[in-house]
Write a protein that holds these residues in place. Sequence first.
Motif, PDB file in Angstrom:
ATOM      1  N   ALA A  17       0.824  -1.208   0.000  1.00  0.00           N
ATOM      2  CA  ALA A  17       0.000   0.000   0.000  1.00  0.00           C
ATOM      3  C   ALA A  17       0.859   1.258   0.000  1.00  0.00           C
ATOM      4  CB  ALA A  17      -0.928  -0.006   1.218  1.00  0.00           C
ATOM      5  N   ILE A  18       1.902   1.286   0.845  1.00  0.00           N
ATOM      6  CA  ILE A  18       2.771   2.466   0.916  1.00  0.00           C
ATOM      7  C   ILE A  18       3.563   2.637  -0.375  1.00  0.00           C
ATOM      8  CG2 ILE A  18       4.722   3.504   2.127  1.00  0.00           C
ATOM      9  CD1 ILE A  18       3.728   2.168   4.677  1.00  0.00           C
ATOM     10  N   TRP A  19       4.096   1.543  -0.888  1.00  0.00           N
ATOM     11  CA  TRP A  19       4.881   1.611  -2.121  1.00  0.00           C
ATOM     12  C   TRP A  19       4.005   2.070  -3.300  1.00  0.00           C
ATOM     13  CZ3 TRP A  19       7.982  -3.110  -4.491  1.00  0.00           C
ATOM     14  CH2 TRP A  19       8.833  -2.610  -5.490  1.00  0.00           C
ATOM     15  N   MET A  20       2.732   1.652  -3.304  1.00  0.00           N
ATOM     16  CA  MET A  20       1.837   2.014  -4.408  1.00  0.00           C
ATOM     17  C   MET A  20       1.621   3.526  -4.472  1.00  0.00           C
ATOM     18  SD  MET A  20      -1.909   0.464  -5.317  1.00  0.00           S
ATOM     19  CE  MET A  20      -2.508   0.758  -3.668  1.00  0.00           C
ATOM     20  N   ILE A  21       1.605   4.183  -3.314  1.00  0.00           N
ATOM     21  CA  ILE A  21       1.406   5.627  -3.308  1.00  0.00           C
ATOM     22  C   ILE A  21       2.565   6.355  -3.976  1.00  0.00           C
ATOM     23  CG2 ILE A  21       1.188   7.650  -1.804  1.00  0.00           C
ATOM     24  CD1 ILE A  21      -0.289   5.885   0.175  1.00  0.00           C
ATOM     25  N   PHE A  22       3.784   5.863  -3.733  1.00  0.00           N
ATOM     26  CA  PHE A  22       4.970   6.547  -4.236  1.00  0.00           C
ATOM     27  C   PHE A  22       5.523   5.915  -5.519  1.00  0.00           C
ATOM     28  CE2 PHE A  22       4.755   7.345   0.307  1.00  0.00           C
ATOM     29  CZ  PHE A  22       4.878   8.728   0.346  1.00  0.00           C
ATOM     30  N   ALA A  23       4.764   4.996  -6.125  1.00  0.00           N
ATOM     31  CA  ALA A  23       5.226   4.363  -7.358  1.00  0.00           C
ATOM     32  C   ALA A  23       5.274   5.383  -8.489  1.00  0.00           C
ATOM     33  CB  ALA A  23       4.304   3.201  -7.721  1.00  0.00           C
ATOM     34  N   LYS A  24       6.283   5.302  -9.339  1.00  0.00           N
ATOM     35  CA  LYS A  24       6.454   6.258 -10.429  1.00  0.00           C
ATOM     36  C   LYS A  24       5.823   5.791 -11.729  1.00  0.00           C
ATOM     37  CE  LYS A  24      10.746   8.199  -8.578  1.00  0.00           C
ATOM     38  NZ  LYS A  24      12.183   8.493  -8.848  1.00  0.00           N
ATOM     39  N   GLY A  25       5.521   4.514 -11.832  1.00  0.00           N
ATOM     40  CA  GLY A  25       4.927   3.992 -13.053  1.00  0.00           C
ATOM     41  C   GLY A  25       3.577   3.359 -12.802  1.00  0.00           C
ATOM     42  N   ARG A  26       2.726   3.387 -13.837  1.00  0.00           N
ATOM     43  CA  ARG A  26       1.395   2.828 -13.679  1.00  0.00           C
ATOM     44  C   ARG A  26       1.434   1.314 -13.545  1.00  0.00           C
ATOM     45  NH1 ARG A  26      -0.444   6.878 -17.657  1.00  0.00           N
ATOM     46  NH2 ARG A  26      -1.608   8.483 -16.510  1.00  0.00           N
ATOM     47  N   VAL A  27       2.354   0.666 -14.266  1.00  0.00           N
ATOM     48  CA  VAL A  27       2.436  -0.791 -14.190  1.00  0.00           C
ATOM     49  C   VAL A  27       2.806  -1.227 -12.783  1.00  0.00           C
ATOM     50  CG1 VAL A  27       3.612  -2.841 -15.046  1.00  0.00           C
ATOM     51  CG2 VAL A  27       3.018  -0.991 -16.632  1.00  0.00           C
ATOM     52  N   THR A  28       3.734  -0.507 -12.171  1.00  0.00           N
ATOM     53  CA  THR A  28       4.130  -0.834 -10.795  1.00  0.00           C
ATOM     54  C   THR A  28       2.959  -0.663  -9.849  1.00  0.00           C
ATOM     55  OG1 THR A  28       6.365  -0.071 -11.296  1.00  0.00           O
ATOM     56  CG2 THR A  28       5.777  -0.315  -8.979  1.00  0.00           C
ATOM     57  N   ALA A  29       2.241   0.457  -9.980  1.00  0.00           N
ATOM     58  CA  ALA A  29       1.090   0.711  -9.103  1.00  0.00           C
ATOM     59  C   ALA A  29       0.019  -0.352  -9.300  1.00  0.00           C
ATOM     60  CB  ALA A  29       0.533   2.093  -9.370  1.00  0.00           C
ATOM     61  N   MET A  30      -0.191  -0.776 -10.562  1.00  0.00           N
ATOM     62  CA  MET A  30      -1.210  -1.777 -10.842  1.00  0.00           C
ATOM     63  C   MET A  30      -0.839  -3.126 -10.213  1.00  0.00           C
ATOM     64  SD  MET A  30      -2.208  -3.421 -14.488  1.00  0.00           S
ATOM     65  CE  MET A  30      -0.648  -4.293 -14.392  1.00  0.00           C
ATOM     66  N   LEU A  31       0.459  -3.497 -10.326  1.00  0.00           N
ATOM     67  CA  LEU A  31       0.884  -4.774  -9.761  1.00  0.00           C
ATOM     68  C   LEU A  31       0.789  -4.755  -8.232  1.00  0.00           C
ATOM     69  CD1 LEU A  31       3.975  -5.545 -12.034  1.00  0.00           C
ATOM     70  CD2 LEU A  31       1.700  -6.587 -12.127  1.00  0.00           C
ATOM     71  N   LEU A  32       1.152  -3.637  -7.629  1.00  0.00           N
ATOM     72  CA  LEU A  32       1.048  -3.534  -6.173  1.00  0.00           C
ATOM     73  C   LEU A  32      -0.421  -3.574  -5.732  1.00  0.00           C
ATOM     74  CD1 LEU A  32       3.728  -0.760  -5.549  1.00  0.00           C
ATOM     75  CD2 LEU A  32       3.880  -3.171  -4.880  1.00  0.00           C
ATOM     76  N   ASN A  33      -1.284  -3.000  -6.514  1.00  0.00           N
ATOM     77  CA  ASN A  33      -2.717  -3.090  -6.207  1.00  0.00           C
ATOM     78  C   ASN A  33      -3.180  -4.543  -6.273  1.00  0.00           C
ATOM     79  OD1 ASN A  33      -5.378  -1.695  -5.786  1.00  0.00           O
ATOM     80  ND2 ASN A  33      -5.826  -2.729  -7.728  1.00  0.00           N
ATOM     81  N   GLY A  34      -2.629  -5.293  -7.228  1.00  0.00           N
ATOM     82  CA  GLY A  34      -2.934  -6.720  -7.299  1.00  0.00           C
ATOM     83  C   GLY A  34      -2.424  -7.480  -6.095  1.00  0.00           C
ATOM     84  N   VAL A  35      -1.244  -7.105  -5.587  1.00  0.00           N
ATOM     85  CA  VAL A  35      -0.709  -7.742  -4.379  1.00  0.00           C
ATOM     86  C   VAL A  35      -1.681  -7.551  -3.213  1.00  0.00           C
ATOM     87  CG1 VAL A  35       1.135  -7.639  -2.664  1.00  0.00           C
ATOM     88  CG2 VAL A  35       1.686  -7.553  -5.105  1.00  0.00           C
ATOM     89  N   LEU A  36      -2.219  -6.346  -3.094  1.00  0.00           N
ATOM     90  CA  LEU A  36      -3.201  -6.081  -2.029  1.00  0.00           C
ATOM     91  C   LEU A  36      -4.425  -6.979  -2.183  1.00  0.00           C
ATOM     92  CD1 LEU A  36      -3.237  -2.180  -1.644  1.00  0.00           C
ATOM     93  CD2 LEU A  36      -2.641  -3.852   0.087  1.00  0.00           C
TER      94      LEU A  36
END
Length: 803
Positions: free
Chosen positions: A643-662
Amino acid sequence: MVTVLIAILFPFVCAALIPLLYRRLRRVSHLGWFVLAVPFILFLLLARYIPQIAEGKTFIHTYEWIPSFNINFTTYLDGLSMIFGLLITGVGSLVILYSIFYLSTKESLHHFYCYLLLFMGAMLGVVFSDNLMVLYTFWELTSVSSFLLIAFWHHRKASRAGARKAMTITVFGGLSMLAGFLMLFVASGSFSIREIIANVEVIRDHTLFTPALILILIGAFTKSAQFPFHIWLPDAMEAPTPVSAYLHSATMVKAGIYLVARFSPVFGGEAVWFWLVSVIGLVTLFWGSFNAVRQTDLKALLAFSTVSQLGLIMSLFGLGSVAHYYGYAENTILYTQASFAALFHLVNHSTFKGALFMMVGIVDHEVGTRDIRRLGGLMALMPITFTIAVIGGFSMAGLPPFNGFLSKEMFFTAMLAIRNVEAFSITEVGLLFPIIAWVASIFTFVYSLILISRTFFGKLQPDKIDKKPHEAPIGMLISPIILSILVVGIFFFPNVLGHYILEPAMASIYPTFPSTSELTPHIHAWHGINAELLMTLGVIIIGAILFKTLKSWKPLYRIFSQKYTFNTYYNRLIEMSENGSAKLTNRYMTGNLTHYFIYIYVFFVALIAGYFIWSDAIVFDFAKDSTFESYELILVFVMVFAAIWMIFAKGRVTAMLLNGVLGYSIAFFFVIFRAPDLALTQLVVESVTTALFLLCFKYLPDLMPESAHKKVQWSNATISILVGATVTLIGLAVVHFDRFEPVSTYFNDAYELAGGSNIVNTILGDFRAFDTMLEVVVLLIAGLGVYTLTKLKPRKEKTDHEN
């Protein structure tokens, strides 16, 4: 009594049938002939009960509607509701007969009569309802239906503006009245008017009694066009003349009068009630008559005269409330005559003002204008219309041998008698009551002469009118002739009306008084030479002088600048409200979805935090909580990190994958907690969501600059932490919250009745399925609406309307 319930519902049923049958009916005859049967049948139906009502009987019928909330559809027929019911149906019959010849068949008649029947049913619902909530429902329906009637010629800007103003003011008053009704319910524990009257001594000392009184009066004043809420009535004259004759002389504007009369047994005898009703009524009487003189449009003149006459009736009910202060005593008889005069003038006003409105409609219909500056010399060309104008105008002026003279004399009697009342410190200003009443009556005499003389006397001005004047067809004259006959007939036989109609109504206003017959005077046209007669002679003499010298003193009206009128203040208030709401809306409706989430989350956190701070019901007790397993802590750590990493992610793919982890971590928790069905659902939803994100990548906007991105990251992080902490605290607080019965109690009983083996399956199979069915119904209705809008083509209707 089922008859009254039928009387209320019958107009609604007929209104619903008109759109289905009007095409067939208009081939046979004018649609109005079929609609005319509705009020005529109801009038005869109610008239059958006049002898029984005159004997003191009342008829009650209760249909249980929402008994758990003490809301039942209870109809109540007594003397007071009878007098209004007869006016609604009787005048309604004459108005519909008049409209058959007044409105062209090219008009949208099915809409007109549908709206008219809706209004008629709503008014009957108001006067026959015993339950406050049912009364309020019909009350607001009168505002809606009157809006449709006033805006019937919706192609006119003035008609739309008049309808909006009428609805804005009357609905505002209705909401105020609703608040008063709720306060009465809190004070009395009942929505029944009869029960409230029976327990009035108990609720008089309640702290909400006076606020309820004031709020209910605001509702009555707005509906009956009392000062300063009177401004909507002149603008409502943009409606067709049959609407003006019905709504603004006999029915809608009398709803507020009915409310004051009905609640006089509750609030009568209170100083606040007396001063508000009597003083506002007197001010309205004077202001309406004073402004009527300056009008150049015949309907505008009648509009202000209606405001004035409504003020007269309202002031009389205010004076009559003194009788409730003294109770039943020998000197009370004099004070109750004010209420009797109010009821008497209520009927008289409906007769002569209805005739005058129809007369003005005839002049407009046959001459083509209502402007008195362009009229004159119509007496020889329109003799029957002239006779109607003389009868109605002289009755309004209070001259014999017309019914307005009788009630006006009783009005003067009540104003003179109030000087000697010791209650409420009236004696200190009591002399002002008859003085204001007398001055207002002079202006009433003046505008009545203007109405008659400027229209029918003088020289004809053919170059200033649009049509060649001629007498109206007999069909258009029948209704005002009947009303004119009633004006004269009531003068010669007033006590027939007094015994069968007015006396039972007095018994409704004074239900605790042992002998109502003593409170109803025997009406005489001649009482000898007394103060009232001298006041009348003074009105005639001074009024005639003022009328003769009108040109010399009428410029005094120019002193009153248009910048300081109530209409100007109303328009400014509406403009400020619109501008303010537009600015506020533009401030938060940015089109940015992130902003909308911020508003929602901030409000959510502030609301819950405020409750946690101020409430003493929140208890956190971790003693009985179960222990954490190591793998659960690992999963929690993974989710927090993602959740914390997703807020500060610089790319959409990274944010999407972290959202999937959640999402998948939550699925693991469902497996641990032995909920495989929820785990499977979570897995499917998370997989579909991830796929949708991938599909939408090419349509997403570019990322914001790095500097702005950091600010958004930290604001998002702060809001996310606050929301997460709030939700966590809610979960911890719920465990030990015992202020309310848990909802699981209901489901524990329900799933056994549903035949389920466990509570989760029953909720999904029965309750959730029922909710889904309703959602499908909503989608069906939306689909039908879209289909209707796309398939139906607008039809252009030719209209033949007043100029």
